[in-house]
Design a protein around this motif. Structure first.
Motif, PDB file in Angstrom:
ATOM      1  N   PHE A 110      84.278  18.760  -6.273  1.00 33.06           N
ATOM      2  CA  PHE A 110      85.728  18.752  -6.104  1.00 33.06           C
ATOM      3  C   PHE A 110      86.180  19.908  -5.228  1.00 33.06           C
ATOM      4  O   PHE A 110      85.807  21.054  -5.456  1.00 33.06           O
ATOM      5  N   LEU A 111      86.993  19.588  -4.214  1.00 28.90           N
ATOM      6  CA  LEU A 111      87.576  20.600  -3.338  1.00 28.90           C
ATOM      7  C   LEU A 111      89.089  20.433  -3.370  1.00 28.90           C
ATOM      8  O   LEU A 111      89.598  19.360  -3.025  1.00 28.90           O
ATOM      9  N   SER A 112      89.793  21.473  -3.765  1.00 24.55           N
ATOM     10  CA  SER A 112      91.245  21.391  -3.866  1.00 24.55           C
ATOM     11  C   SER A 112      91.909  22.379  -2.920  1.00 24.55           C
ATOM     12  O   SER A 112      91.725  23.591  -3.035  1.00 24.55           O
ATOM     13  N   ASN A 113      92.667  21.834  -1.993  1.00 26.72           N
ATOM     14  CA  ASN A 113      93.481  22.625  -1.066  1.00 26.72           C
ATOM     15  C   ASN A 113      92.698  23.615  -0.218  1.00 26.72           C
ATOM     16  O   ASN A 113      93.233  24.650   0.182  1.00 26.72           O
ATOM     17  N   ILE A 114      91.442  23.289   0.066  1.00 26.02           N
ATOM     18  CA  ILE A 114      90.677  24.144   0.981  1.00 26.02           C
ATOM     19  C   ILE A 114      90.154  23.368   2.187  1.00 26.02           C
ATOM     20  O   ILE A 114      89.637  23.966   3.119  1.00 26.02           O
ATOM     21  N   TRP A 115      90.282  22.062   2.181  1.00 24.69           N
ATOM     22  CA  TRP A 115      89.710  21.238   3.256  1.00 24.69           C
ATOM     23  C   TRP A 115      90.215  21.682   4.623  1.00 24.69           C
ATOM     24  O   TRP A 115      89.464  21.768   5.587  1.00 24.69           O
ATOM     25  N   HIS A 116      91.501  21.984   4.709  1.00 21.50           N
ATOM     26  CA  HIS A 116      92.104  22.410   5.982  1.00 21.50           C
ATOM     27  C   HIS A 116      91.618  23.793   6.428  1.00 21.50           C
ATOM     28  O   HIS A 116      91.817  24.173   7.565  1.00 21.50           O
ATOM     29  N   GLU A 117      90.980  24.547   5.527  1.00 21.09           N
ATOM     30  CA  GLU A 117      90.495  25.888   5.852  1.00 21.09           C
ATOM     31  C   GLU A 117      89.028  25.907   6.265  1.00 21.09           C
ATOM     32  O   GLU A 117      88.542  26.906   6.785  1.00 21.09           O
ATOM     33  N   ILE A 118      88.308  24.842   6.007  1.00 21.97           N
ATOM     34  CA  ILE A 118      86.862  24.823   6.233  1.00 21.97           C
ATOM     35  C   ILE A 118      86.558  24.555   7.700  1.00 21.97           C
ATOM     36  O   ILE A 118      86.990  23.543   8.253  1.00 21.97           O
ATOM     37  N   GLU A 119      85.815  25.448   8.308  1.00 24.42           N
ATOM     38  CA  GLU A 119      85.436  25.280   9.719  1.00 24.42           C
ATOM     39  C   GLU A 119      84.412  24.171   9.905  1.00 24.42           C
ATOM     40  O   GLU A 119      84.579  23.312  10.749  1.00 24.42           O
ATOM     41  N   LEU A 141      91.077  17.057  -2.345  1.00 26.95           N
ATOM     42  CA  LEU A 141      92.525  17.071  -2.511  1.00 26.95           C
ATOM     43  C   LEU A 141      93.091  18.041  -1.484  1.00 26.95           C
ATOM     44  O   LEU A 141      92.650  19.181  -1.402  1.00 26.95           O
ATOM     45  N   ASP A 142      94.030  17.568  -0.677  1.00 29.76           N
ATOM     46  CA  ASP A 142      94.633  18.483   0.289  1.00 29.76           C
ATOM     47  C   ASP A 142      96.049  18.032   0.622  1.00 29.76           C
ATOM     48  O   ASP A 142      96.515  16.997   0.147  1.00 29.76           O
ATOM     49  N   TRP A 143      96.699  18.822   1.450  1.00 35.26           N
ATOM     50  CA  TRP A 143      98.113  18.655   1.756  1.00 35.26           C
ATOM     51  C   TRP A 143      98.361  17.492   2.716  1.00 35.26           C
ATOM     52  O   TRP A 143      97.668  17.370   3.719  1.00 35.26           O
ATOM     53  N   ARG A 144      99.355  16.680   2.420  1.00 34.19           N
ATOM     54  CA  ARG A 144      99.728  15.570   3.295  1.00 34.19           C
ATOM     55  C   ARG A 144     100.262  16.099   4.623  1.00 34.19           C
ATOM     56  O   ARG A 144     100.882  17.151   4.685  1.00 34.19           O
ATOM     57  N   THR A 145     100.041  15.331   5.668  1.00 30.46           N
ATOM     58  CA  THR A 145     100.487  15.704   7.008  1.00 30.46           C
ATOM     59  C   THR A 145     101.860  15.129   7.344  1.00 30.46           C
ATOM     60  O   THR A 145     102.433  15.483   8.371  1.00 30.46           O
ATOM     61  N   ASP A 146     102.373  14.262   6.477  1.00 31.77           N
ATOM     62  CA  ASP A 146     103.625  13.576   6.779  1.00 31.77           C
ATOM     63  C   ASP A 146     104.803  14.036   5.921  1.00 31.77           C
ATOM     64  O   ASP A 146     105.836  13.381   5.882  1.00 31.77           O
ATOM     65  N   VAL A 147     104.649  15.165   5.244  1.00 31.33           N
ATOM     66  CA  VAL A 147     105.697  15.678   4.362  1.00 31.33           C
ATOM     67  C   VAL A 147     105.965  17.126   4.738  1.00 31.33           C
ATOM     68  O   VAL A 147     105.028  17.930   4.809  1.00 31.33           O
ATOM     69  N   GLU A 148     107.216  17.449   4.968  1.00 29.53           N
ATOM     70  CA  GLU A 148     107.566  18.833   5.309  1.00 29.53           C
ATOM     71  C   GLU A 148     107.115  19.764   4.189  1.00 29.53           C
ATOM     72  O   GLU A 148     107.325  19.476   3.015  1.00 29.53           O
ATOM     73  N   PRO A 149     106.505  20.870   4.557  1.00 32.03           N
ATOM     74  CA  PRO A 149     105.955  21.761   3.532  1.00 32.03           C
ATOM     75  C   PRO A 149     107.026  22.534   2.774  1.00 32.03           C
ATOM     76  O   PRO A 149     107.928  23.092   3.371  1.00 32.03           O
ATOM     77  N   VAL A 150     106.925  22.506   1.456  1.00 33.19           N
ATOM     78  CA  VAL A 150     107.669  23.431   0.611  1.00 33.19           C
ATOM     79  C   VAL A 150     106.721  24.553   0.210  1.00 33.19           C
ATOM     80  O   VAL A 150     107.143  25.601  -0.242  1.00 33.19           O
ATOM     81  N   ALA A 151     105.457  24.275   0.348  1.00 37.61           N
ATOM     82  CA  ALA A 151     104.388  25.233   0.060  1.00 37.61           C
ATOM     83  C   ALA A 151     103.185  24.789   0.886  1.00 37.61           C
ATOM     84  O   ALA A 151     103.229  23.762   1.563  1.00 37.61           O
ATOM     85  N   PRO A 153     100.004  25.115   3.756  1.00 37.28           N
ATOM     86  CA  PRO A 153      99.923  25.491   5.167  1.00 37.28           C
ATOM     87  C   PRO A 153     100.968  24.764   6.016  1.00 37.28           C
ATOM     88  O   PRO A 153     101.485  23.722   5.615  1.00 37.28           O
ATOM     89  N   PRO A 154     101.248  25.298   7.196  1.00 37.56           N
ATOM     90  CA  PRO A 154     102.146  24.593   8.112  1.00 37.56           C
ATOM     91  C   PRO A 154     101.558  23.224   8.475  1.00 37.56           C
ATOM     92  O   PRO A 154     100.349  23.007   8.400  1.00 37.56           O
ATOM     93  N   LEU A 155     102.423  22.312   8.882  1.00 33.56           N
ATOM     94  CA  LEU A 155     101.985  20.951   9.208  1.00 33.56           C
ATOM     95  C   LEU A 155     100.874  20.930  10.247  1.00 33.56           C
ATOM     96  O   LEU A 155      99.942  20.132  10.147  1.00 33.56           O
ATOM     97  N   ASP A 156     100.933  21.826  11.234  1.00 32.40           N
ATOM     98  CA  ASP A 156      99.920  21.789  12.287  1.00 32.40           C
ATOM     99  C   ASP A 156      98.556  22.309  11.853  1.00 32.40           C
ATOM    100  O   ASP A 156      97.590  22.204  12.597  1.00 32.40           O
ATOM    101  N   HIS A 157      98.444  22.834  10.626  1.00 26.40           N
ATOM    102  CA  HIS A 157      97.147  23.268  10.089  1.00 26.40           C
ATOM    103  C   HIS A 157      96.544  22.231   9.144  1.00 26.40           C
ATOM    104  O   HIS A 157      95.416  22.395   8.679  1.00 26.40           O
ATOM    105  N   ARG A 158      97.284  21.199   8.856  1.00 24.47           N
ATOM    106  CA  ARG A 158      96.841  20.202   7.881  1.00 24.47           C
ATOM    107  C   ARG A 158      95.964  19.143   8.527  1.00 24.47           C
ATOM    108  O   ARG A 158      96.009  18.929   9.739  1.00 24.47           O
ATOM    109  N   ILE A 159      95.183  18.488   7.694  1.00 24.00           N
ATOM    110  CA  ILE A 159      94.262  17.436   8.135  1.00 24.00           C
ATOM    111  C   ILE A 159      94.608  16.179   7.352  1.00 24.00           C
ATOM    112  O   ILE A 159      94.838  16.239   6.138  1.00 24.00           O
ATOM    113  N   SER A 160      94.620  15.055   8.011  1.00 27.08           N
ATOM    114  CA  SER A 160      95.016  13.817   7.341  1.00 27.08           C
ATOM    115  C   SER A 160      93.906  13.283   6.431  1.00 27.08           C
ATOM    116  O   SER A 160      92.725  13.577   6.615  1.00 27.08           O
TER     117      SER A 160
END
Length: 194
Positions: A110-119, A141-151, A153-160
């Motif tokens: 399980f990986l939670s909220n780190i996928w966008h950080e992994i090189e 589990l990671d952040w959606r790319t189609d929802v404005e962030p309330v928390a 990473p910024p949208l341009d750092h997210r992965i779909s």
């Protein structure tokens, strides 16, 4: 292995009760379908936001390896464990792509909220294949790319989710399923076959 690590100075945000508004733990756990007795690698465990609920779901016969590349994060989980009765959590200081876990030792990676950080995401997926048993599952589990962030990473750092699904397919996972997990997250799950 990480392009960016969460700053230790902001670790208190990982335990903020408001975080439940962004990551609804019961919904995520329901989607993961953890069964009693399972062995789980919680990779990038941070302060243990999911480690403790996963340990509870796995029960006393199960085990959770809380893995993080920051010793300070693991120390925070250790302090939490002094306050609770969980004996089925083991802290492991390691990178996501080199967990130090034995081959075929886990039912869930399980990986939670780190996928966008992994090189090197492919290296992490290959590591998951190594440590998962046949029939074992990976869940990202990671952040959606189609929802404005309330928390998060910024949208341009997210992965779909579809990009994660493509990577899972590339390394040989089967039964890939993509789903929304609450308003702000997606969950990609797949199964290791023979």
């Amino acid at each position: 292995m990480h392009g960016k690590q969460f700053p230790i100075s902001k670790a208190n945000k990982l335990d903020d009760p408001a975080r439940e508004e962004w990551i609804q733990t019961p919904e995520v756990l329901s989607l993961l379908t953890v069964r009693p007795g399972e062995v789980i690698a919680d990779v990038g465990a941070g302060t243990g936001y999911f480690s403790l609920p996963l340990a509870q779901a796995a029960g006393p016969e199960g085990r959770v390896y809380a893995i993080d590349a920051q010793a300070e994060m693991l120390a925070q989980i250790g302090r939490k464990l002094e306050q609770v009765a969980f004996t089925n959590i083991e802290l492991i200081y390691a990178e996501a792509g080199r967990t130090a876990l034995p081959d075929a030792s886990c039912d869930l990676f399980f990986l939670s909220n780190i996928w966008h950080e992994i090189e090197d995401q492919i290296a992490v997926l290959r590591e998951s294949l190594r440590v998962l048993r046949t029939g074992g599952r990976i869940a990202i589990l990671d952040w959606r790319t189609d929802v404005e962030p309330v928390a998060g990473p910024p949208l341009d750092h997210r992965i779909s989710a579809s990009q994660a699904g493509s990577a899972l397919n590339f390394v040989g996972f089967n039964q890939i399923a993509l789903a929304e997990a609450g308003r702000y997250h997606w969950l990609a799950q797949a199964v290791k076959q023979d």
